[in-house]
Design a protein around this motif. Structure first.
Motif, PDB file in Angstrom:
ATOM      1  N   HIS A   1      -4.794   8.236   6.588  1.00  0.00           N
ATOM      2  CA  HIS A   1      -5.792   7.620   7.401  1.00  0.00           C
ATOM      3  C   HIS A   1      -5.051   7.229   8.731  1.00  0.00           C
TER       4      HIS A   1
ATOM      5  N   PHE B   1       1.702   2.364   9.792  1.00  0.00           N
ATOM      6  CA  PHE B   1       0.991   1.484   8.919  1.00  0.00           C
ATOM      7  C   PHE B   1       0.486   0.464   9.651  1.00  0.00           C
TER       8      PHE B   1
ATOM      9  N   ALA C   1      -9.219   2.291   8.982  1.00  0.00           N
ATOM     10  CA  ALA C   1      -8.473   1.299   8.020  1.00  0.00           C
ATOM     11  C   ALA C   1      -9.415   1.194   6.867  1.00  0.00           C
TER      12      ALA C   1
ATOM     13  N   LEU D   1      -3.370   0.365  10.920  1.00  0.00           N
ATOM     14  CA  LEU D   1      -4.412  -0.063  10.171  1.00  0.00           C
ATOM     15  C   LEU D   1      -5.006  -1.534  10.944  1.00  0.00           C
TER      16      LEU D   1
ATOM     17  N   TRP E   1      -2.132   5.423   2.510  1.00  0.00           N
ATOM     18  CA  TRP E   1      -2.338   4.876   4.145  1.00  0.00           C
ATOM     19  C   TRP E   1      -2.126   6.270   5.124  1.00  0.00           C
TER      20      TRP E   1
ATOM     21  N   TYR F   1       0.909  -1.101   0.143  1.00  0.00           N
ATOM     22  CA  TYR F   1       0.025   0.014  -0.028  1.00  0.00           C
ATOM     23  C   TYR F   1       0.938   1.148  -0.020  1.00  0.00           C
TER      24      TYR F   1
ATOM     25  N   CYS G   1      -9.124   3.458   4.566  1.00  0.00           N
ATOM     26  CA  CYS G   1      -7.990   3.412   3.719  1.00  0.00           C
ATOM     27  C   CYS G   1      -8.101   2.276   2.568  1.00  0.00           C
ATOM     28  N   THR G   2      -8.714   1.298   2.988  1.00  0.00           N
ATOM     29  CA  THR G   2      -9.227   0.234   1.700  1.00  0.00           C
ATOM     30  C   THR G   2      -9.987   0.697   0.619  1.00  0.00           C
TER      31      THR G   2
END
Ligand code: PS7
Ligand code: MN
Ligand code: MN
Ligand code: MN
Ligand code: MN
Ligand code: MN
Length: 352
Positions: A220, A224, A236, A227, A217, A212, A239-240
């Protein structure tokens, strides 16, 4: 209806198909139903890239061993009898490398024009993978910008699209006009690879790999690994969503590409992975499980999609529209990308 001809197959070619069945879940049957002109070249292309990817994915190989192997993998194709002797964790795919001599033997017998295409893609992909090897957090090879992310996806999938398109055109099975629209075959690869990266988030994280891009990311979460913390679930998921939105932008170019494929066996071969990808995007969208483990569409859904897409462009468009509608339905109004996702889905639904 396999178009293979087992009576005429040498033992080494039979061995190659054995490793194809062993290493590929989704590609092995569609490859074996390809037009006979391209069946063996594409099967070998798959095995060569699968071998390369097995080295890339082996997180127990020290970088000093991995990097030169990736960069020189194209020359291994000319080394009669080469086999892999190191140790690695992935039992199933490791077998292919341990018996790689059968692939080398059969590759030598391929038509020179096809060989040149396959070798060119192997050279470029191996070097690209090497550039991104060891992409753990805080590493110079990390995927920081969306541009870095798309360059990685180009190396591992856009190039496959380019190579396959050149093979289809060389074999007289696709419209040569596709060669003038390289962005279409690039999108075919990007769409599959981005979906794979979104889905494999947890598995890659556990292997200390991150694909990612930080540019996405970091909007958000600050770090990392946040998440994966349950208290950050809504961030999270947002972000997705942004990753899914980024992938969805390739959908129209994928449909354009498939419109340029006339041979039915090639159409099925290119369309099946694409419909699996859009179904997977719908499955990962707004799905908290992706932070816990790898999610997969069910065997039943995969089977139905395979039958439905093996028809024509119309049915593939219908499948894309159906999943776009489902994504739009799950879209969350509090998501920062709500409007953009809604527009992206609307565009797919309007696509003839
Ligand atoms: C030559 C059929 C059809 C124009 C082995 C098919 C990794 C998604 O990231 O191991 O390691 O988790 O799950 C296939 C375009 C490529 C892209 C690519 C070669 C479509 C090695 C497939 C497939 C282009 C590099 C999934 C891209 O592997 O990934 C042949 C047109 C191989 C295609 C990698 C990824 C495949 C992938 P990861 P996986
Ligand atoms: Mn892999
Ligand atoms: Mn890989
Ligand atoms: Mn064995
Ligand atoms: Mn992956
Ligand atoms: Mn994978």
């Amino acid at each position: 209806v396999h178009t293979r001809n087992p009576e005429k197959e040498s033992q080494t070619l039979k061995d190659c198909f054995h490793y194809l069945n062993l290493t590929s879940r989704s590609f092995s049957s569609v490859i074996q139903e390809l037009n006979p002109e391209l069946l063996v070249p594409v099967a070998l292309f798959y095995l060569i890239l699968r071998g390369l990817d097995t080295i890339e994915d082996d997180m127990t190989l020290p970088l000093e061993t991995k990097e030169p192997l990736l960069r020189e993998f194209d020359s291994i194709l000319d080394q009669d009898g080469w086999t892999f002797t190191g140790n690695g964790p992935n039992e199933k795919d490791r077998e292919l490398l341990v018996h790689f001599d059968c692939v080398i033997t059969e590759f030598a017998l391929v038509k020179p024009a096809y060989k040149a295409i396959i070798k060119d893609i192997t050279t470029k992909m191996g070097n690209g993978m090497a550039d991104y090897a060891n992409n753990a957090e805080h590493n110079k090879n990390g995927v920081n910008t969306i541009k870095d992310y798309e360059l990685y996806c180009h190396y591992v999938a856009g190039l496959v699209g380019d190579g396959l398109t050149r093979l289809f055109v060389e074999g007289g099975l696709a419209n040569p006009a596709l060669m003038k629209r390289p962005e279409l075959s690039e999108s075919m690869g990007q769409f599959l690879q981005k979906t794979n990266i979104i889905r494999d988030l947890r598995e890659d994280f556990d292997d200390k790999r991150r694909f990612y891009p930080k540019e996405i990311w970091s909007k958000h979460v600050t770090n990392f690994d946040e998440l994966f913390e349950p208290q950050n679930l809504s961030k999270a998921l947002a972000c997705t969503s942004e990753m899914v939105l980024n992938a969805l932008r390739h959908a129209d170019e994928c449909l354009f590409y498939m419109a340029g494929i006339k041979d039915q066996s090639v159409f099925n071969f290119v369309a099946i992975p694409q419909v699996m990808a859009i179904a997977t995007l719908e499955l990962v969208f707004q799905n908290p499980t992706v932070f816990k483990r790898n999610v997969k569409i069910t065997k039943g859904d995969a089977c139905q999609l395979m039958m439905e897409s093996s028809q024509n462009l119309r049915s593939v468009c219908d499948i894309f529209k159906r999943y776009a509608r489902r994504i739009a339905k799950k879209n969350n109004p509090t998501d920062p990308n709500f409007l953009q996702i809604s527009i992206a889905c609307g565009k797919i639904e309007q696509f003839i």
